[in-house]
Design an enzyme around this catalytic site. Structure first.
Site, PDB file in Angstrom:
ATOM      1  N   PHE A 116       0.864  -1.189   0.000  1.00  0.00           N
ATOM      2  CA  PHE A 116       0.000   0.000   0.000  1.00  0.00           C
ATOM      3  C   PHE A 116       0.898   1.236   0.000  1.00  0.00           C
ATOM      4  O   PHE A 116       2.098   1.146   0.311  1.00  0.00           O
ATOM      5  CB  PHE A 116      -0.894  -0.011   1.258  1.00  0.00           C
ATOM      6  N   GLN A 230      -7.985  14.720   3.333  1.00  0.00           N
ATOM      7  CA  GLN A 230      -7.231  13.890   2.381  1.00  0.00           C
ATOM      8  C   GLN A 230      -7.974  13.720   1.059  1.00  0.00           C
ATOM      9  O   GLN A 230      -9.152  13.379   1.054  1.00  0.00           O
ATOM     10  CB  GLN A 230      -6.993  12.503   2.982  1.00  0.00           C
ATOM     11  N   HIS A 232      -8.079  11.401  -2.104  1.00  0.00           N
ATOM     12  CA  HIS A 232      -7.617  10.081  -2.553  1.00  0.00           C
ATOM     13  C   HIS A 232      -7.263  10.177  -4.032  1.00  0.00           C
ATOM     14  O   HIS A 232      -8.020  10.770  -4.805  1.00  0.00           O
ATOM     15  CB  HIS A 232      -8.723   9.048  -2.325  1.00  0.00           C
ATOM     16  N   LEU A 242     -14.959   5.606  -5.069  1.00  0.00           N
ATOM     17  CA  LEU A 242     -13.548   5.264  -4.851  1.00  0.00           C
ATOM     18  C   LEU A 242     -13.099   4.034  -5.639  1.00  0.00           C
ATOM     19  O   LEU A 242     -13.833   3.059  -5.754  1.00  0.00           O
ATOM     20  CB  LEU A 242     -13.334   4.975  -3.355  1.00  0.00           C
ATOM     21  N   GLU A 245      -6.842   1.939  -3.245  1.00  0.00           N
ATOM     22  CA  GLU A 245      -5.386   1.961  -3.396  1.00  0.00           C
ATOM     23  C   GLU A 245      -4.860   0.551  -3.662  1.00  0.00           C
ATOM     24  O   GLU A 245      -3.783   0.366  -4.246  1.00  0.00           O
ATOM     25  CB  GLU A 245      -4.794   2.497  -2.083  1.00  0.00           C
ATOM     26  N   ARG A 276      -0.511   9.267  -0.301  1.00  0.00           N
ATOM     27  CA  ARG A 276      -1.657   9.783  -1.063  1.00  0.00           C
ATOM     28  C   ARG A 276      -1.533  11.251  -1.420  1.00  0.00           C
ATOM     29  O   ARG A 276      -1.935  11.668  -2.507  1.00  0.00           O
ATOM     30  CB  ARG A 276      -2.939   9.572  -0.262  1.00  0.00           C
ATOM     31  N   HIS A 340     -11.799  12.440   0.495  1.00  0.00           N
ATOM     32  CA  HIS A 340     -11.922  11.050   0.943  1.00  0.00           C
ATOM     33  C   HIS A 340     -11.931  10.875   2.457  1.00  0.00           C
ATOM     34  O   HIS A 340     -12.728  10.132   2.998  1.00  0.00           O
ATOM     35  CB  HIS A 340     -10.759  10.259   0.339  1.00  0.00           C
ATOM     36  N   ARG A 376      -2.895  10.698   6.125  1.00  0.00           N
ATOM     37  CA  ARG A 376      -3.064   9.316   6.588  1.00  0.00           C
ATOM     38  C   ARG A 376      -2.550   8.335   5.541  1.00  0.00           C
ATOM     39  O   ARG A 376      -2.750   8.537   4.343  1.00  0.00           O
ATOM     40  CB  ARG A 376      -4.546   9.041   6.822  1.00  0.00           C
TER      41      ARG A 376
HETATM   42  C1  LIG Z   1     -15.057   4.301   0.059  1.00  0.00           C
HETATM   43  C2  LIG Z   1     -14.112   4.226   1.226  1.00  0.00           C
HETATM   44  C3  LIG Z   1     -13.117   3.262   1.261  1.00  0.00           C
HETATM   45  C4  LIG Z   1     -12.237   3.188   2.332  1.00  0.00           C
HETATM   46  N1  LIG Z   1     -11.276   2.223   2.332  1.00  0.00           N
HETATM   47  C5  LIG Z   1     -10.452   2.110   3.403  1.00  0.00           C
HETATM   48  C6  LIG Z   1      -9.501   1.053   3.469  1.00  0.00           C
HETATM   49  O1  LIG Z   1      -9.404   0.193   2.587  1.00  0.00           O
HETATM   50  N2  LIG Z   1      -8.693   0.998   4.552  1.00  0.00           N
HETATM   51  C7  LIG Z   1      -8.766   1.897   5.570  1.00  0.00           C
HETATM   52  O2  LIG Z   1      -8.016   1.783   6.532  1.00  0.00           O
HETATM   53  N3  LIG Z   1      -9.679   2.896   5.530  1.00  0.00           N
HETATM   54  C8  LIG Z   1     -10.522   3.014   4.483  1.00  0.00           C
HETATM   55  N4  LIG Z   1     -11.450   4.026   4.458  1.00  0.00           N
HETATM   56  C9  LIG Z   1     -11.614   4.868   5.637  1.00  0.00           C
HETATM   57  C10 LIG Z   1     -12.369   4.077   6.715  1.00  0.00           C
HETATM   58  O3  LIG Z   1     -13.294   3.225   6.102  1.00  0.00           O
HETATM   59  C11 LIG Z   1     -13.127   4.978   7.685  1.00  0.00           C
HETATM   60  O4  LIG Z   1     -12.308   6.012   8.146  1.00  0.00           O
HETATM   61  C12 LIG Z   1     -13.604   4.167   8.892  1.00  0.00           C
HETATM   62  O5  LIG Z   1     -14.296   3.018   8.454  1.00  0.00           O
HETATM   63  C13 LIG Z   1     -14.483   5.000   9.782  1.00  0.00           C
HETATM   64  O6  LIG Z   1     -15.065   4.177  10.747  1.00  0.00           O
HETATM   65  P1  LIG Z   1     -15.940   4.822  11.895  1.00  0.00           P
HETATM   66  O7  LIG Z   1     -16.411   3.682  12.731  1.00  0.00           O
HETATM   67  O8  LIG Z   1     -15.190   5.903  12.526  1.00  0.00           O
HETATM   68  O9  LIG Z   1     -17.181   5.507  11.147  1.00  0.00           O
HETATM   69  P2  LIG Z   1     -18.328   4.938  10.174  1.00  0.00           P
HETATM   70  O10 LIG Z   1     -18.089   3.564   9.732  1.00  0.00           O
HETATM   71  O11 LIG Z   1     -18.531   5.986   9.152  1.00  0.00           O
HETATM   72  O12 LIG Z   1     -19.598   4.880  11.124  1.00  0.00           O
HETATM   73  C14 LIG Z   1     -20.241   6.041  11.590  1.00  0.00           C
HETATM   74  C15 LIG Z   1     -21.428   5.632  12.428  1.00  0.00           C
HETATM   75  O13 LIG Z   1     -21.934   6.778  13.101  1.00  0.00           O
HETATM   76  C16 LIG Z   1     -23.335   6.806  13.012  1.00  0.00           C
HETATM   77  N5  LIG Z   1     -23.746   8.217  13.107  1.00  0.00           N
HETATM   78  C17 LIG Z   1     -23.230   9.283  12.458  1.00  0.00           C
HETATM   79  N6  LIG Z   1     -23.863  10.411  12.832  1.00  0.00           N
HETATM   80  C18 LIG Z   1     -24.788  10.045  13.748  1.00  0.00           C
HETATM   81  C19 LIG Z   1     -25.768  10.745  14.500  1.00  0.00           C
HETATM   82  N7  LIG Z   1     -25.933  12.077  14.391  1.00  0.00           N
HETATM   83  N8  LIG Z   1     -26.570  10.044  15.331  1.00  0.00           N
HETATM   84  C20 LIG Z   1     -26.447   8.684  15.446  1.00  0.00           C
HETATM   85  N9  LIG Z   1     -25.533   7.977  14.755  1.00  0.00           N
HETATM   86  C21 LIG Z   1     -24.716   8.648  13.930  1.00  0.00           C
HETATM   87  C22 LIG Z   1     -23.645   6.158  11.686  1.00  0.00           C
HETATM   88  O14 LIG Z   1     -24.957   5.649  11.701  1.00  0.00           O
HETATM   89  C23 LIG Z   1     -22.584   5.052  11.632  1.00  0.00           C
HETATM   90  O15 LIG Z   1     -23.053   3.902  12.308  1.00  0.00           O
HETATM   91  C24 LIG Z   1     -12.342   4.120   3.386  1.00  0.00           C
HETATM   92  C25 LIG Z   1     -13.330   5.076   3.359  1.00  0.00           C
HETATM   93  C26 LIG Z   1     -14.189   5.153   2.286  1.00  0.00           C
HETATM   94  C27 LIG Z   1     -15.213   6.236   2.282  1.00  0.00           C
END
Ligand SMILES: Cc1cc2nc3c(=O)[nH]c(=O)nc-3n(C[C@H](O)[C@H](O)[C@H](O)COP(=O)(O)OP(=O)(O)OC[C@H]3O[C@@H](n4cnc5c(N)ncnc54)[C@H](O)[C@@H]3O)c2cc1C
Length: 563
Positions: A116, A230, A232, A242, A245, A276, A340, A376
């Site tokens: 990566f 960031q 992407h 997306l 990577e 990135r 991203h 990142r």
């Molecule tokens: C398309 C894509 C591909 C990616 N690929 C990678 C990868 O391969 N490797 C990597 O390391 N990272 C990757 N990332 C980044 C990574 O996926 C995210 O940073 C990470 O999954 C975030 O996890 P999280 O649990 O913080 O938030 P999320 O998974 O976004 O969860 C947020 C949660 O908060 C809840 N929520 C939000 N606001 C409220 C509210 N007001 N009230 C109640 N609930 C709320 C939502 O319902 C959800 O359950 C990628 C991101 C994207 C967008």
């Protein structure tokens, strides 16, 4: 009214991992989420999750730490990065024991690892190109097994604080029943994910509106390093979808309109697998200097062959066909840099605790520990979500065990007060429709606060944000219903997005240097003397005030960053 020891807002990777840790530490924990847990944006993560397992190589957690520090352009806190990388192998094994099915090495049968960006060794564990989905479903099954209560389709609108300013619960809109509820808690963990929707286009889900960051900001808690967004390097045009990577990790190359592999000019050693920020700037330069193809450059996977593409990147092939009309087995995919991931977030320590508010914790993309600094590395965010999710859930439980927290200070009256505000919004008939704030904001951020920035554009951005901020209190929505009112949700989210854009623009204007993802053409050099510091944004009297805090360094002195 409901009450729990610990309330975790958000049920993505960070939220569910935090809830599992709190449950295992013996407290009564509940999840609150605006969408069903397995629809969280974590499920869209494709490429993988980093851990120096050293299965087929001599990799070590020290190497992972160094790569992450360098990737962060030396703004990451090195003590926190040591924790991230040190806990990584154990977390991967734990996920595997819970049932996450990672792709395997063909001959040894051990967990396979792909190269990566910005990494000195192949250290990204993956499940084809569906890694986030696999881990998200795994954690969900553990939450179900532990019978952790989950308030699904509850949209959290406010944090509740007691007379001493400690966090003691949340107010939420129950979308199914159309009611406003108070949920009391001794400790609240924000795990609401990223804020990619401040921009359009964006790789992020429509729900990634940075709610938790704004909730904390409005409650008086500072946000850290908000200027670092960031971009992407490989997103589809115009949708912003997306392309992982992992496509470059598996050997994909980038070409300009001359058929030239242009990364050899910008990053002669790492080429497409530079970090990135470097790859996105290189692509943007090619496009700006007229060597692009309709505002894009080309990602060529053809030489990988059909078999490898079908085995390792099946989703990418489907997405490219659906959103760009291109089958990557046959033709290169037009791609460009796109918004991203947000390096900034709620200012917390390495246990996820917010130093400015007792009882408040944050983990995952909505938090800024900071392990990513100014940029990142791919694969480090899923890792942050599980490593710091676990630590934060554990810390919140300890906070409760130690006799802290005042759940009783949250009262039904808090819901009633919010009900009044909500009625004001629902009953308003004249004003600005929410999309007339949200759309111009996101378009403007893309245009003026993008891969390259400069003082003139940023000041123009500030004017637009100020103008839109004034319109927020006049927002009107056409749907006046109470249940599943998506217009209402979008309106509240729009208010959050404006807050966050405000912090991003102010942070970017102030930071007169180029570091990681923040690249100013009028200040092209990194300035360690003046700017080796985190920025903190406070919201005071409706205005952003900036302050700064120290960066923690342990082993690695800042160096010139080349790839
Ligand atoms: C398309 C894509 C591909 C990616 N690929 C990678 C990868 O391969 N490797 C990597 O390391 N990272 C990757 N990332 C980044 C990574 O996926 C995210 O940073 C990470 O999954 C975030 O996890 P999280 O649990 O913080 O938030 P999320 O998974 O976004 O969860 C947020 C949660 O908060 C809840 N929520 C939000 N606001 C409220 C509210 N007001 N009230 C109640 N609930 C709320 C939502 O319902 C959800 O359950 C990628 C991101 C994207 C967008």
């Amino acid at each position: 009214m409901h009450t729990h020891d610990v309330v975790v807002v958000g049920a993505g990777l960070a939220g569910m991992r935090a809830a599992i840790a709190a449950h295992e530490a013996g407290v009564d924990v509940a999840l609150v989420t605006k969408i069903h847990p397995v629809r969280s944006h974590s499920g869209a993560a494709q490429g993988g999750i980093n851990a120096a397992l050293g299965n087929e190589t001599e990799d070590s957690t020290d190497n992972h730490t160094f790569d992450t520090v360098k990737g962060s352009d030396y703004l990451g806190d090195q003590d926190a990065i040591e924790i991230l990388c040190g806990d990584a192998p154990g977390e991967i094994i734990q996920l595997e024991h819970w049932g996450a099915v990672f792709s395997r090495h063909e001959t040894t049968g051990k967990i396979a690892q792909r190269p990566f960006g910005g990494a000195g060794f192949p250290r990204t564990c993956y499940a084809a190109d569906l890694t986030g989905l696999v881990i998200l479903h795994t954690l969900y099954t553990v939450c179900v097994k532990y019978e952790i209560p989950c308030y699904e389709e509850y949209f959290v609108t406010e944090l509740i604080t007691d007379d001493d300013g400690a966090c003691c619960g949340v107010v939420a809109y129950d979308m199914v029943h159309g009611t406003i509820e108070t949920i009391g808690a001794k400790a609240v963990v924000l795990a609401t994910g990223g804020a990619g929707r401040v921009y359009a286009p964006s790789t992020n889900a429509h729900a990634s509106t940075g709610d938790g960051m704004s909730l904390a900001l409005r409650a008086g808690v500072p946000l850290k390093d908000m200027e670092f967004m960031q971009f992407h390097p490989t997103t589809l045009s115009p949708s912003g979808v997306l392309v992982t990577e992992g496509a470059r990790g598996e050997g994909g190359i980038l070409l300009n309109n001359q058929g030239e592999r242009f990364m050899s000019k910008y990053a002669p050693n790492k080429l497409e697998l530079a970090s990135r920020d470097v790859v996105s700037r290189s692509e943007a330069t090619e496009i700006l200097e007229g060597r692009g193809v309709n505002g894009c450059v080309m990602l060529d996977l053809r030489h990988l062959g059909k078999e490898k593409i079908m085995e390792r990147l099946p989703q990418i092939r489907e997405l490219a066909m659906a959103f760009a009309g291109v089958d990557p087995i046959e033709a290169p995919i037009p791609i460009r840099p796109g918004a991203h991931y947000h390096m900034g977030g709620v200012h917390v320590d390495s246990w996820g605790a917010a130093p400015h508010m007792s009882g408040l914790f944050a983990a995952g993309e909505c938090a800024c520990v900071s392990v990513h600094g100014a940029n990142r590395l791919g694969g480090n965010s899923l890792l942050e979500a599980v490593v710091f999710g676990a630590r934060t859930g554990d810390a919140a439980a300890r906070f409760v065990h130690d006799g802290n927290g005042n759940a009783g200070a949250a009262k039904p009256e808090h819901a009633l007060e919010y009900e009044k505000k909500l009625r004001g919004l629902l009953e308003r008939t004249q004003g600005t429709p929410q999309h007339e704030i949200r759309d111009p904001l996101a378009d403007m951020m893309q245009e003026k606060v993008g891969v390259f920035r400069n003082g003139d554009d940023l000041n123009a951005a500030r004017k637009v944000v100020d103008d839109l901020k004034e319109k927020v209190p006049t927002m009107v929505i056409s749907d006046k219903g109470r249940t599943f009112n998506q217009s209402l949700i979008h309106a509240i989210e729009t208010g959050f997005l404006v807050d966050l854009a405000d912090c991003m623009v102010e942070g970017a204007i102030a930071r007169t240097e180029s570091r990681g993802a923040h690249s100013r053409t009028d200040f092209p050099e990194r300035d360690d003397e003046k700017w080796m510091k985190h920025s903190l944004s406070y919201l005071e009297d409706g205005k952003v005030r900036l302050d700064y805090s120290e960066v923690t360094m342990t082993k690695f002195e800042p160096q010139v960053r080349t790839y």
